[in-house]
Scaffold this active site. Structure first.
Site, PDB file in Angstrom:
ATOM      1  N   ALA A   1     -15.845 -15.644 -25.399  1.00 43.93           N
ATOM      2  CA  ALA A   1     -15.923 -15.927 -26.962  1.00 43.93           C
ATOM      3  C   ALA A   1     -17.060 -15.593 -27.625  1.00 43.93           C
ATOM      4  O   ALA A   1     -17.055 -15.030 -28.739  1.00 43.93           O
ATOM      5  CB  ALA A   1     -15.796 -17.493 -27.059  1.00 43.93           C
ATOM      6  N   THR A   2     -18.157 -15.092 -26.997  1.00 49.82           N
ATOM      7  CA  THR A   2     -19.263 -14.460 -27.646  1.00 49.82           C
ATOM      8  C   THR A   2     -18.947 -13.182 -28.519  1.00 49.82           C
ATOM      9  O   THR A   2     -19.003 -12.816 -29.294  1.00 49.82           O
ATOM     10  CB  THR A   2     -20.442 -14.360 -26.691  1.00 49.82           C
ATOM     11  OG1 THR A   2     -20.890 -15.455 -26.414  1.00 49.82           O
ATOM     12  CG2 THR A   2     -21.687 -13.762 -27.607  1.00 49.82           C
TER      13      THR A   2
ATOM     14  N   ASN B   1     -19.371 -27.600 -29.832  1.00 51.21           N
ATOM     15  CA  ASN B   1     -19.698 -27.691 -28.317  1.00 51.21           C
ATOM     16  C   ASN B   1     -20.477 -28.697 -27.839  1.00 51.21           C
ATOM     17  O   ASN B   1     -20.423 -29.257 -26.751  1.00 51.21           O
ATOM     18  CB  ASN B   1     -20.129 -26.279 -28.130  1.00 51.21           C
ATOM     19  CG  ASN B   1     -21.306 -25.833 -29.000  1.00 51.21           C
ATOM     20  OD1 ASN B   1     -20.872 -25.529 -30.108  1.00 51.21           O
ATOM     21  ND2 ASN B   1     -22.347 -25.516 -28.241  1.00 51.21           N
TER      22      ASN B   1
ATOM     23  N   GLN C   1     -14.004 -24.771 -27.561  1.00 56.34           N
ATOM     24  CA  GLN C   1     -14.065 -26.032 -27.044  1.00 56.34           C
ATOM     25  C   GLN C   1     -12.667 -26.799 -27.504  1.00 56.34           C
ATOM     26  O   GLN C   1     -12.859 -27.643 -27.000  1.00 56.34           O
ATOM     27  CB  GLN C   1     -15.268 -26.631 -27.484  1.00 56.34           C
ATOM     28  CG  GLN C   1     -16.529 -25.946 -27.148  1.00 56.34           C
ATOM     29  CD  GLN C   1     -17.001 -26.215 -25.777  1.00 56.34           C
ATOM     30  OE1 GLN C   1     -16.310 -27.030 -24.830  1.00 56.34           O
ATOM     31  NE2 GLN C   1     -17.945 -25.526 -25.348  1.00 56.34           N
TER      32      GLN C   1
ATOM     33  N   SER D   1     -12.189 -18.839 -24.795  1.00 54.45           N
ATOM     34  CA  SER D   1     -12.881 -18.109 -23.613  1.00 54.45           C
ATOM     35  C   SER D   1     -12.510 -18.831 -22.301  1.00 54.45           C
ATOM     36  O   SER D   1     -12.061 -20.193 -22.371  1.00 54.45           O
ATOM     37  CB  SER D   1     -14.471 -18.714 -23.789  1.00 54.45           C
ATOM     38  OG  SER D   1     -14.954 -18.338 -22.687  1.00 54.45           O
ATOM     39  N   ALA D   2     -12.337 -17.926 -21.544  1.00 52.20           N
ATOM     40  CA  ALA D   2     -11.342 -18.512 -20.058  1.00 52.20           C
ATOM     41  C   ALA D   2     -12.226 -19.565 -19.322  1.00 52.20           C
ATOM     42  O   ALA D   2     -11.770 -20.509 -18.866  1.00 52.20           O
ATOM     43  CB  ALA D   2     -11.132 -17.395 -19.040  1.00 52.20           C
TER      44      ALA D   2
ATOM     45  N   THR E   1     -11.873  -0.193 -20.055  1.00 44.11           N
ATOM     46  CA  THR E   1     -11.080  -0.642 -19.337  1.00 44.11           C
ATOM     47  C   THR E   1     -11.028  -2.213 -19.196  1.00 44.11           C
ATOM     48  O   THR E   1     -11.893  -2.937 -19.158  1.00 44.11           O
ATOM     49  CB  THR E   1     -11.328  -0.294 -17.861  1.00 44.11           C
ATOM     50  OG1 THR E   1     -11.898   1.237 -18.092  1.00 44.11           O
ATOM     51  CG2 THR E   1     -10.609  -0.410 -16.659  1.00 44.11           C
TER      52      THR E   1
ATOM     53  N   CYS F   1     -26.337 -23.398 -23.681  1.00 48.08           N
ATOM     54  CA  CYS F   1     -26.700 -21.935 -23.964  1.00 48.08           C
ATOM     55  C   CYS F   1     -27.966 -22.053 -24.655  1.00 48.08           C
ATOM     56  O   CYS F   1     -28.814 -21.071 -24.491  1.00 48.08           O
ATOM     57  CB  CYS F   1     -25.786 -21.474 -24.997  1.00 48.08           C
ATOM     58  SG  CYS F   1     -23.977 -21.389 -24.433  1.00 48.08           S
TER      59      CYS F   1
END
Ligand SMILES: Cc1ncc(COP(=O)(O)O)c(C=O)c1O
Length: 410
Positions: free
Chosen positions: A79-80, A159, A187, A207-208, A248, A334
């Protein structure tokens, strides 16, 4: 202070920082490291075709979860990166149209920092304030719009508090004004229903690793119709991902993200109900066992998996050390390396002390009722012990109004 129950296993209550990979997801990923290890852009052999097929299947799963079409999904490293690509990509493409971006003081650093960076390049950035519940005011948003506004970037769920923003209303306003709308939904996706069409979203970051997928994998949704959003690439190279994000493709990571999205979609109701039950149990239990707490999460508009509470007359660090078998966050994971009290809570009007004594409990699919009970019991024990050492708490309990006390030594 050591835990009285050192035999108990450590309990993870920090799912909003990251979640374990679901075993179903991991199983899907493994072949793509060794057996089906091809490069998804190798067009001339079976290994490449296999990898490409897996990537395209994953793209469909991600799209389905947010009601997008597969072509609108760009894979990123998380996500960043998605947020950076959204903000910088819009500026790169639309700078002739205007130089103004609207965001909010309570965004994650992954939006605040790119926004501040654009500020240093001369772009005009408005940071909307939040009210006492950490929510934005739609009228203020409308007032902030100028003919030069090219982007509104407002998160779907905060978050730290779990508060749900009025995303559909923001999208509607942005559409009426013809302004692009990006939402950091890191989130939100998989936790609450997100529909890019119904909510008028043009760009969305996810984000995974917040949804039982692997770390270092994410996506940016980029609308292709009504309007067709174009981004000026930030990372240049082989022209992957329709030229918007060269490099890639991380095939196992993408397969993991896709499978995580597929699971979140098929299990949505089940997860939502179970996790809501855990939250209710935690909040009811703490309310019953611990006095003088301030719940920082919005009473109704909050995701089921996050509960943020401040404990009055307790120092946050001591609290965290006291509950050392329970993994939680004080503020955002974070930023918790710094001792600064949470800006999210301070912006919502909380004083330094309450912001310092805040704990974010967050849980998920693999949290058990026993984990929640252990958390309640531990909090009860540790809060009691710390309060016994707090003269302020004693005074308040005796009915003294602390604001009337003169603390200076004569
Ligand atoms: C709201 C929000 N945005 C962005 C991020 C960054 O996500 P990633 O770790 O995928 O870069 C996080 C992670 O903490 C988050 O909670």
């Amino acid at each position: 202070m050591k835990s009285s129950n050192d035999n108990h296993k450590a309990v993870y209550m920090d799912y909003a920082a990251t979640s374990p990979v679901d075993p179903v997801v991991l199983e899907k990923m493994i072949p793509y490291y060794q057996v089906k290890f091809g490069n998804a852009t190798s067009r001339n052999h079976k290994f490449g075709w296999e990898a490409e097929e897996a990537v395209e299947t994953a793209r469909e799963h991600v799209a389905k979860l947010i009601n997008a079409s597969a072509k609108e999904i760009i894979f990123t490293s998380g996500a960043t990166e998605s947020n950076n690509l959204a903000l910088q990509g819009v500026v790169n493409m639309y700078k002739q149209k205007g130089n103004h971006i609207i965001t909010c003081v309570n965004e994650h650093k992954a939006v605040l920092d790119p926004a501040n960076y654009l500020g240093t390049l001369g772009y005009d950035i408005t940071f909307l304030p939040v009210d006492g519940q950490g929510m934005i005011d739609l009228a203020q948003l409308a007032d902030a719009i100028t003919p030069k506004t090219i982007l509104i970037s407002l998160m779907a769920v905060n978050n730290e508090t779990g508060n749900i923003y009025p995303t559909a209303e923001i999208g509607k306003l942005a559409k009426e004004k013809g302004i692009l709308f990006h939402t950091d939904a890191t989130q939100a996706v998989g936790k609450i229903e997100i529909d890019v069409d119904k909510m008028g979203i043009d760009l969305l970051s996810l984000s995974a690793h917040k949804m039982y997928g692997p770390k270092g994998e994410g996506a940016l949704y980029v609308r292709r119709k009504n309007p067709r959003v174009r981004l000026g690439a930030v990372q240049h190279g082989g022209g992957h991902e329709r030229g918007m994000r060269s490099g890639t493709l991380n095939v196992p990571g993408i397969v993991g993200l896709g499978e995580a999205c597929r699971l979140c979609h098929t299990r949505f109701k089940e997860d939502f109900q179970y996790i809501s039950k855990l939250r209710k149990m935690l909040l009811d239990g703490l309310t019953k066992e611990v006095d003088m707490m301030v719940v920082n999460s919005h009473p109704e508009k909050c995701v089921p998996n996050i509960l943020n509470i401040s404990f009055e007359y307790i120092e946050g660090e001591s609290l965290m050390m006291g509950i050392d078998l329970i993994a939680v966050s004080s503020g955002s994971a974070c930023t918790s390396a710094s001792l600064e009290p949470s800006y999210v809570l301070k912006n919502a009007g909380l004083g330094d002390e309450l912001a310092h004594s805040s704990i974010r409990f967050s849980f998920g699919r693999f949290t058990t009722l026993d984990d929640v009970q252990f958390t309640i019991d531990s909090m009860k024990r540790v809060v009691k012990k710390l309060r016994e050492m707090s003269p302020l708490y004693e005074l308040v309990k005796e009915g003294v109004d602390l604001s009337t006390i003169s603390w200076s030594a004569h």
